[in-house]
Write an enzyme that holds these catalytic residues in place. Sequence first.
Site, PDB file in Angstrom:
ATOM      1  N   ARG A   1      -7.344  10.499 -12.442  1.00 26.31           N
ATOM      2  CA  ARG A   1      -8.529  10.728 -13.288  1.00 26.31           C
ATOM      3  C   ARG A   1      -9.800  10.115 -12.706  1.00 26.31           C
ATOM      4  NH1 ARG A   1      -7.222   8.272 -18.426  1.00 26.31           N
ATOM      5  NH2 ARG A   1      -5.665   7.158 -17.234  1.00 26.31           N
ATOM      6  N   GLY A   2      -9.687   9.337 -11.621  1.00 31.70           N
ATOM      7  CA  GLY A   2     -10.884   8.818 -10.965  1.00 31.70           C
ATOM      8  C   GLY A   2     -11.076   7.334 -11.186  1.00 31.70           C
TER       9      GLY A   2
ATOM     10  N   ASP B   1      -5.624  -0.154  -2.764  1.00 31.83           N
ATOM     11  CA  ASP B   1      -6.116  -0.989  -1.652  1.00 31.83           C
ATOM     12  C   ASP B   1      -7.151  -0.227  -0.840  1.00 31.83           C
ATOM     13  OD1 ASP B   1      -4.230  -2.852  -2.469  1.00 31.83           O
ATOM     14  OD2 ASP B   1      -2.696  -2.011  -1.160  1.00 31.83           O
TER      15      ASP B   1
ATOM     16  N   ARG C   1      -0.913  11.093   2.237  1.00 28.24           N
ATOM     17  CA  ARG C   1       0.003  10.743   3.334  1.00 28.24           C
ATOM     18  C   ARG C   1       1.006   9.689   2.864  1.00 28.24           C
ATOM     19  NH1 ARG C   1      -4.914  11.323   7.040  1.00 28.24           N
ATOM     20  NH2 ARG C   1      -5.651   9.276   6.411  1.00 28.24           N
TER      21      ARG C   1
ATOM     22  N   GLY D   1       3.058   6.168   3.165  1.00 25.80           N
ATOM     23  CA  GLY D   1       2.819   4.828   3.707  1.00 25.80           C
ATOM     24  C   GLY D   1       1.508   4.253   3.226  1.00 25.80           C
TER      25      GLY D   1
ATOM     26  N   ASN E   1      -3.747  -3.877   3.902  1.00 24.61           N
ATOM     27  CA  ASN E   1      -4.184  -2.506   3.600  1.00 24.61           C
ATOM     28  C   ASN E   1      -5.693  -2.452   3.377  1.00 24.61           C
ATOM     29  OD1 ASN E   1      -1.460  -1.831   3.591  1.00 24.61           O
ATOM     30  ND2 ASN E   1      -1.265  -1.856   1.356  1.00 24.61           N
TER      31      ASN E   1
ATOM     32  N   LYS F   1      -1.155  -5.882   0.336  1.00 29.34           N
ATOM     33  CA  LYS F   1      -2.454  -5.488  -0.222  1.00 29.34           C
ATOM     34  C   LYS F   1      -3.621  -5.979   0.636  1.00 29.34           C
ATOM     35  CE  LYS F   1      -0.467  -5.478  -4.824  1.00 29.34           C
ATOM     36  NZ  LYS F   1      -0.078  -4.060  -4.809  1.00 29.34           N
ATOM     37  N   GLY F   2      -3.530  -7.200   1.156  1.00 29.25           N
ATOM     38  CA  GLY F   2      -4.626  -7.721   1.978  1.00 29.25           C
ATOM     39  C   GLY F   2      -4.784  -6.918   3.253  1.00 29.25           C
TER      40      GLY F   2
HETATM   41  O1  RIB Z   1      -0.593  -2.053  -2.851  1.00 28.54           O
HETATM   42  C1  RIB Z   1       0.479  -1.612  -2.056  1.00 28.54           C
HETATM   43  C2  RIB Z   1       1.118  -2.770  -1.356  1.00 28.54           C
HETATM   44  O2  RIB Z   1       1.708  -3.600  -2.328  1.00 28.54           O
HETATM   45  C3  RIB Z   1       2.232  -2.387  -0.427  1.00 28.54           C
HETATM   46  O3  RIB Z   1       1.773  -2.115   0.879  1.00 28.54           O
HETATM   47  C4  RIB Z   1       3.181  -3.567  -0.533  1.00 28.54           C
HETATM   48  O4  RIB Z   1       3.297  -4.300   0.640  1.00 28.54           O
HETATM   49  C5  RIB Z   1       2.667  -4.408  -1.686  1.00 28.54           C
HETATM   50  O5  RIB Z   1       1.994  -5.519  -1.251  1.00 28.54           O
END
Ligand code: RIB
Length: 307
Positions: A223-224, A251, A284, A286, A43, A40-41
Site C-alpha cells: 500500500r506504500g 531496509d 528479486r 534475497g 542491507n 538489517k544494517g
Molecule cells: O530485514 C531483513 C533482514 O532481517 C534479513 O536480511 C535478516 O538477516 C534479518 O536481519
Amino acid sequence: MGRVFVAGSINMDVVATAERHPRVGETVAGSAVLYFPGGKGANQAVAAAKLGAPTTLIGRLGKDAFGEQLRTFLAAQGVDLDFVKDTAEAHTGTAIITVANADNTIVVVPGANALVSPEDVTAPVFARDDVVVSQLEIPQRAILAVFRRATQVRATTILNVAPAMEVDDELLTLVKILVLNESELSFLAGTDLRDCDDPARFVEAARSLGRKDRIVCVTLGKRGVLAVVRGQPLFVAGRPVKVADTTGAGDCFVGALAASIARQAAFRDALYLANVAASVCVQRMGAAPSMPTPAEVEAAMVAGLAN
Ligand code: RIB
C-alpha cells in the site's frame, strides 16, 4: 553531499524456499537452500551505497567463513568497512529464513552483532550533513552512543525500529526520523492496528510518536508509505509489482531514504524515491543482493509517471 553511516547488524541469510510455511510441529518439503548476504544494517548500507551515497558500515563479524564472504560482498558493493571489526568471541550473525508465497519468517541468531559496543562507535567522525542510521539488531547502548555523537554535530539520525522492541527513552529523544512497519507501529504506539483499519488510525498512531520535529515514516507494504511531518500526514502509494521476496524491502526503503537525505533532497522526494526503490527490491530473491541501482530506480520512476 553528506555521507551515510550505518551502525547495525550483518548476517548471512540462510534461506529455505517452500510452497508454504510449516505450521508449529509440522514438517514441509522445501525446494531450495540459498545463501544471501543480509542483516538489517548491512542491507541498509548496501541500499545507500548502490544509490550513490558514500556509505560507512559500523558493526562486527565473526572470524569465520560467513564473515569473510560478507566482507568481500560488502566491499564489492562500495560499502566502507573500516569500522567493521572481526571478533573471535562469536560467530557471524546468521538468519534462518523461510520464504513461501513471497512471504517470509525469520529467526536471527545475532552472534557477533550482539557484541557491538559503545566503544566500537567512537572512531567515526560525523559532520552536520551526514545521516546516521541504525536498527535494533545491535545493542541499544551502542546505538545510544552513536546517536549521541551524531546529535552533537546535528547530523540527521534515522532509527528503524526493527525488530519491534521497547526503545530506551533517551535514544528515542535523539531520533530525527523514525521508520517502522505496521506491526512495529502497533507495538511502539501501544495500539492494535490491522491492514483493513481506517488510514486515520495509522496517522493517529504515527502522530503519537512524532514528538517535536521528529518525522515518523510507516511502511505499509504494497500500500506504500505514510509519513507524518510536523503532525501532517503525507501518503505515497505503493507500486503494483510482481513480488518474489519481501525480505529486506524495509531496509531498502531506509537505505534509499538516507542516501537521498544525504544528497540534500527534499523530504517528499526522498520518500517517493525510497518507496520506488523498495518496490524494485521485492521483485528479486534475497536481501542485500536485491538492492536496486540508480538506473533501476530511475526506470521505475519513469514507468510510474507514464501510468
Ligand atoms: O530485514 C531483513 C533482514 O532481517 C534479513 O536480511 C535478516 O538477516 C534479518 O536481519
